[in-house]
Design a protein around this motif. Structure first.
Motif, PDB file in Angstrom:
ATOM      1  N   GLY A  45     -45.373 -37.563 -43.060  1.00 12.04           N
ATOM      2  CA  GLY A  45     -44.385 -37.688 -44.126  1.00 12.04           C
ATOM      3  C   GLY A  45     -44.782 -36.898 -45.359  1.00 12.04           C
ATOM      4  O   GLY A  45     -45.716 -36.088 -45.328  1.00 12.04           O
ATOM      5  N   ASP A  46     -44.068 -37.165 -46.454  1.00 12.40           N
ATOM      6  CA  ASP A  46     -44.287 -36.447 -47.704  1.00 12.40           C
ATOM      7  C   ASP A  46     -45.756 -36.458 -48.128  1.00 12.40           C
ATOM      8  O   ASP A  46     -46.282 -35.459 -48.602  1.00 12.40           O
ATOM      9  CB  ASP A  46     -43.438 -37.065 -48.830  1.00 12.40           C
ATOM     10  CG  ASP A  46     -41.940 -36.837 -48.639  1.00 12.40           C
ATOM     11  OD1 ASP A  46     -41.551 -35.875 -47.956  1.00 12.40           O
ATOM     12  OD2 ASP A  46     -41.159 -37.650 -49.174  1.00 12.40           O
ATOM     13  N   ALA A  47     -46.435 -37.586 -47.958  1.00  8.78           N
ATOM     14  CA  ALA A  47     -47.793 -37.750 -48.466  1.00  8.78           C
ATOM     15  C   ALA A  47     -48.852 -37.033 -47.640  1.00  8.78           C
ATOM     16  O   ALA A  47     -49.857 -36.577 -48.190  1.00  8.78           O
ATOM     17  CB  ALA A  47     -48.132 -39.241 -48.555  1.00  8.78           C
ATOM     18  N   PHE A  49     -48.200 -34.615 -44.846  1.00 11.89           N
ATOM     19  CA  PHE A  49     -47.748 -33.461 -44.061  1.00 11.89           C
ATOM     20  C   PHE A  49     -48.602 -32.223 -44.310  1.00 11.89           C
ATOM     21  O   PHE A  49     -49.119 -31.616 -43.370  1.00 11.89           O
ATOM     22  CB  PHE A  49     -46.277 -33.171 -44.375  1.00 11.89           C
ATOM     23  CG  PHE A  49     -45.693 -32.050 -43.555  1.00 11.89           C
ATOM     24  CD1 PHE A  49     -45.161 -32.304 -42.303  1.00 11.89           C
ATOM     25  CD2 PHE A  49     -45.663 -30.759 -44.041  1.00 11.89           C
ATOM     26  CE1 PHE A  49     -44.614 -31.282 -41.537  1.00 11.89           C
ATOM     27  CE2 PHE A  49     -45.125 -29.724 -43.285  1.00 11.89           C
ATOM     28  CZ  PHE A  49     -44.603 -29.991 -42.038  1.00 11.89           C
ATOM     29  N   ASP A  50     -48.751 -31.815 -45.565  1.00  7.70           N
ATOM     30  CA  ASP A  50     -49.453 -30.563 -45.866  1.00  7.70           C
ATOM     31  C   ASP A  50     -50.908 -30.600 -45.420  1.00  7.70           C
ATOM     32  O   ASP A  50     -51.418 -29.619 -44.886  1.00  7.70           O
ATOM     33  CB  ASP A  50     -49.360 -30.238 -47.359  1.00  7.70           C
ATOM     34  CG  ASP A  50     -47.965 -29.799 -47.751  1.00  7.70           C
ATOM     35  OD1 ASP A  50     -47.283 -29.160 -46.934  1.00  7.70           O
ATOM     36  OD2 ASP A  50     -47.545 -30.106 -48.886  1.00  7.70           O
ATOM     37  N   VAL A  95     -40.870 -36.027 -38.380  1.00  7.45           N
ATOM     38  CA  VAL A  95     -40.665 -36.367 -39.782  1.00  7.45           C
ATOM     39  C   VAL A  95     -39.312 -37.050 -39.912  1.00  7.45           C
ATOM     40  O   VAL A  95     -38.280 -36.439 -39.622  1.00  7.45           O
ATOM     41  CB  VAL A  95     -40.727 -35.119 -40.699  1.00  7.45           C
ATOM     42  CG1 VAL A  95     -40.351 -35.487 -42.127  1.00  7.45           C
ATOM     43  CG2 VAL A  95     -42.104 -34.481 -40.648  1.00  7.45           C
ATOM     44  N   SER A  97     -36.422 -37.810 -41.813  1.00  2.00           N
ATOM     45  CA  SER A  97     -35.867 -37.156 -43.005  1.00  2.00           C
ATOM     46  C   SER A  97     -35.340 -38.154 -44.031  1.00  2.00           C
ATOM     47  O   SER A  97     -35.312 -37.846 -45.221  1.00  2.00           O
ATOM     48  CB  SER A  97     -34.781 -36.152 -42.610  1.00  2.00           C
ATOM     49  OG  SER A  97     -33.753 -36.782 -41.895  1.00  2.00           O
ATOM     50  N   ASN A 100     -38.530 -39.376 -45.895  1.00  5.12           N
ATOM     51  CA  ASN A 100     -39.317 -38.282 -46.485  1.00  5.12           C
ATOM     52  C   ASN A 100     -38.409 -37.214 -47.073  1.00  5.12           C
ATOM     53  O   ASN A 100     -38.370 -36.079 -46.582  1.00  5.12           O
ATOM     54  CB  ASN A 100     -40.257 -37.694 -45.425  1.00  5.12           C
ATOM     55  CG  ASN A 100     -41.186 -38.750 -44.881  1.00  5.12           C
ATOM     56  OD1 ASN A 100     -42.151 -39.131 -45.535  1.00  5.12           O
ATOM     57  ND2 ASN A 100     -40.878 -39.270 -43.704  1.00  5.12           N
ATOM     58  N   GLN A 102     -38.539 -35.429 -49.752  1.00  8.57           N
ATOM     59  CA  GLN A 102     -39.147 -34.223 -50.325  1.00  8.57           C
ATOM     60  C   GLN A 102     -39.346 -33.155 -49.252  1.00  8.57           C
ATOM     61  O   GLN A 102     -39.048 -31.979 -49.483  1.00  8.57           O
ATOM     62  CB  GLN A 102     -40.474 -34.554 -50.994  1.00  8.57           C
ATOM     63  CG  GLN A 102     -40.316 -35.391 -52.244  1.00  8.57           C
ATOM     64  CD  GLN A 102     -41.661 -35.851 -52.796  1.00  8.57           C
ATOM     65  OE1 GLN A 102     -42.674 -35.844 -52.106  1.00  8.57           O
ATOM     66  NE2 GLN A 102     -41.654 -36.265 -54.056  1.00  8.57           N
ATOM     67  N   LEU A 103     -39.831 -33.557 -48.087  1.00 10.90           N
ATOM     68  CA  LEU A 103     -40.006 -32.590 -46.997  1.00 10.90           C
ATOM     69  C   LEU A 103     -38.668 -32.074 -46.500  1.00 10.90           C
ATOM     70  O   LEU A 103     -38.510 -30.874 -46.245  1.00 10.90           O
ATOM     71  CB  LEU A 103     -40.774 -33.219 -45.834  1.00 10.90           C
ATOM     72  CG  LEU A 103     -42.280 -33.246 -45.952  1.00 10.90           C
ATOM     73  CD1 LEU A 103     -42.897 -34.051 -44.816  1.00 10.90           C
ATOM     74  CD2 LEU A 103     -42.841 -31.840 -45.973  1.00 10.90           C
ATOM     75  N   ARG A 106     -37.512 -29.587 -49.049  1.00 13.41           N
ATOM     76  CA  ARG A 106     -38.360 -28.395 -49.044  1.00 13.41           C
ATOM     77  C   ARG A 106     -38.020 -27.470 -47.881  1.00 13.41           C
ATOM     78  O   ARG A 106     -38.011 -26.247 -48.026  1.00 13.41           O
ATOM     79  CB  ARG A 106     -39.826 -28.812 -48.964  1.00 13.41           C
ATOM     80  CG  ARG A 106     -40.782 -27.651 -49.014  1.00 13.41           C
ATOM     81  CD  ARG A 106     -42.183 -28.166 -49.199  1.00 13.41           C
ATOM     82  NE  ARG A 106     -42.990 -27.783 -48.059  1.00 13.41           N
ATOM     83  CZ  ARG A 106     -44.134 -28.335 -47.741  1.00 13.41           C
ATOM     84  NH1 ARG A 106     -44.598 -29.341 -48.433  1.00 13.41           N
ATOM     85  NH2 ARG A 106     -44.813 -27.900 -46.709  1.00 13.41           N
TER      86      ARG A 106
END
Length: 144
Positions: A45-47, A49-50, A95, A97, A100, A102-103, A106
């Protein structure tokens, strides 16, 4: 010379150094002992993912979905089947959606399910709409 890859464990988040030649050997995490690449899609998720996919050495296939989406639910077993077939050769990520945003924003997700293929964190391709496992595998393997 075989340079080591750095893989983040999907279970405990530990970084693991692994020679590229061992990717197909079902490696386990050095900290928790869980499989690093077992073929099961990883929920991110947003927290997180990266950190999980930003510099992943394998192609990453992201399924943007939502629980209320009929085509998403219909494609879920095919995505899992493709993950098993691609174990050690690609990382499959799911994910939600709705959870999340923000993802989803993005990546410009306008319809679901949408598959996004990433190489080292950069989008190389995308496909909207449900597809069977064989097509998911071909999409994951395609060069961007």
């Amino acid at each position: 010379m075989d340079h080591p890859l750095h893989l983040r464990c999907p279970h405990c988040e530990a970084m693991n150094r692994l020679p590229a030649a061992r990717l197909g050997e079902a490696p386990n995490c050095g900290r928790c002992g869980q499989p690093l690449l077992d073929g099961r899609p990883v929920e991110l998720g947003d927290a997180d993912f990266d950190a999980a996919v930003g510099a992943h050495p394998l192609p990453v296939l992201v399924d943007f979905w939502a629980p209320w989406c009929g085509p998403c639910r219909a494609m879920a077993p095919a995505f899992e089947q493709a993950g098993r077939a691609l174990a050690g050769r690609a990382l499959l990520v799911k994910v939600n959606s709705d959870d999340n945003p923000q993802l989803a924003a993005r990546f410009g997700i306008r319809s679901i399910p949408t598959l996004v293929r990433l190489e080292r964190g950069e989008e190389t391709d995308r496909h909207s709409g449900a597809i069977p496992a064989q097509s998911i595998q071909q999409f994951a393997r395609a060069a961007g």
